[in-house]
Design an enzyme around this catalytic site. Structure first.
Site, PDB file in Angstrom:
ATOM      1  CD  GLU A  96      -2.327   1.219   2.881  1.00  0.00           C
ATOM      2  OE1 GLU A  96      -3.262   2.008   3.085  1.00  0.00           O
ATOM      3  OE2 GLU A  96      -1.899   0.420   3.751  1.00  0.00           O
ATOM      4  CG  LEU A  98       0.935   4.240   4.088  1.00  0.00           C
ATOM      5  CD1 LEU A  98       1.536   4.074   5.475  1.00  0.00           C
ATOM      6  CD2 LEU A  98      -0.572   4.001   4.109  1.00  0.00           C
ATOM      7  CG  ASP A 201      16.353  -0.381  11.370  1.00  0.00           C
ATOM      8  OD1 ASP A 201      17.083   0.314  12.099  1.00  0.00           O
ATOM      9  OD2 ASP A 201      16.505  -0.464  10.133  1.00  0.00           O
TER      10      ASP A 201
END
Length: 294
Positions: A96, A98, A201
């Site tokens: 997806e 964003l 991370d």
């Protein structure tokens, strides 16, 4: 469609009866090639996705990222936004997109609450590790399940990277021995903590602003580990806002004094950067090891 477009993605686009309108490079990735795809349905609706590729790399790295994103996708209210995985095959990961927006006024508050919520998520077995190895940058993170957090971090984090650094002559045998001694002292230096869901991370570059100005997480190196280790990582490379830490501490069970232990947790990330990028990080590794190993 471009002649060199990856076959798995071209096949998926055809199966979905979509038309590729544009393929635009995106900046920010140091491991993968990242592109924004603009697609169009037969009805004329436009869809935007992100394509990550790692030519010449094993498919398992992108498969691990897919598993990490899926694990971070929590259903609870106030959970942090994570891109949905569309498909992963070979050296391709389709996500997806964003679309970025200016941060909302409560961006840091949302981030603090969302991370505290994430850190309440424990593994089904209550152990440290993950169902698969993951990758921090280009470095494999072993995630074999382990009941003891100290053993997990000593063997599967510090010692693994120290051994690789020694083999590449990034550290001396003397410094390697000091790291082993430091691992033996971890029970004295760190408090007991539950294994909770970590991004793995979490520096500022892996938190983006989503379509409604809300925080969203990308590029994870997921495993179940110590929340303090995650918070320590947030202080590297510029850190997060004071408001974020205030809100996180108010909504979590983080122990007092975690900042005093941050360097010890971040030794893992300094070792990783030393392994990946070389000399500039040797001083930080040596400083932390000498301070804690005695």
């Amino acid at each position: 469609m471009p002649d060199l477009f990856p076959e798995p993605i071209a096949k998926w686009i055809g199966q979905q009866s979509l038309q590729l309108i544009a393929s635009t490079p995106l900046s920010g990735g140091c491991v993968a090639q990242v592109r924004q795809l603009t697609l169009q349905t037969k009805q004329g609706k436009r869809i935007q996705l992100v394509l990550k590729q790692m030519p010449g790399r094993a498919a398992e790295q992108l498969a691990a990222e897919m598993c990490g994103l899926q694990a971070l996708h929590l259903s609870e209210p106030h959970a942090l936004r994570v891109p949905h995985v569309v498909m992963q095959e070979g050296d391709c990961l389709l996500l997806e997109y964003l679309s970025p927006a200016p941060p909302a006024d409560d961006f840091d508050t949302q981030l603090g609450i969302g991370l505290a919520l994430q850190h309440r998520s424990e593994s089904d077995c209550g152990q440290f590790g993950f169902d698969t190895d993951t990758f921090c940058g280009g470095t494999r993170q072993p995630n074999q399940w382990q009941t003891d957090g100290v053993v997990f971090y000593a063997r599967q984090r510090y010692q693994v990277l120290a051994t690789q650094s020694l083999q590449l002559n990034r550290i001396t045998a003397g410094l390697f021995d000091q790291i082993l001694r430091l691992c033996d002292k971890l029970p004295e230096l760190l408090p007991g903590q539950l294994a909770v869901l970590l991004h793995g991370d979490l520096w500022s570059g892996n938190v983006i602003c989503g379509p409604q100005g809300q925080p969203a997480l990308i590029d994870p190196a997921v495993y179940y580990g110590w929340a303090e280790a995650e918070l320590a990582m947030t202080q590297m490379f510029g850190g997060f806002s004071h408001r974020f830490y205030q809100v996180y501490e108010a909504h979590s069970n983080i122990l007092p004094g975690w900042r005093d232990r941050a360097d010890l947790y971040n030794l893992y990330h300094y070792l990783n950067h030393l392994l990946l990028f070389g000399g500039a990080y040797h001083r930080d590794v040596e400083r932390i090891v000498k301070y804690y190993s005695g």
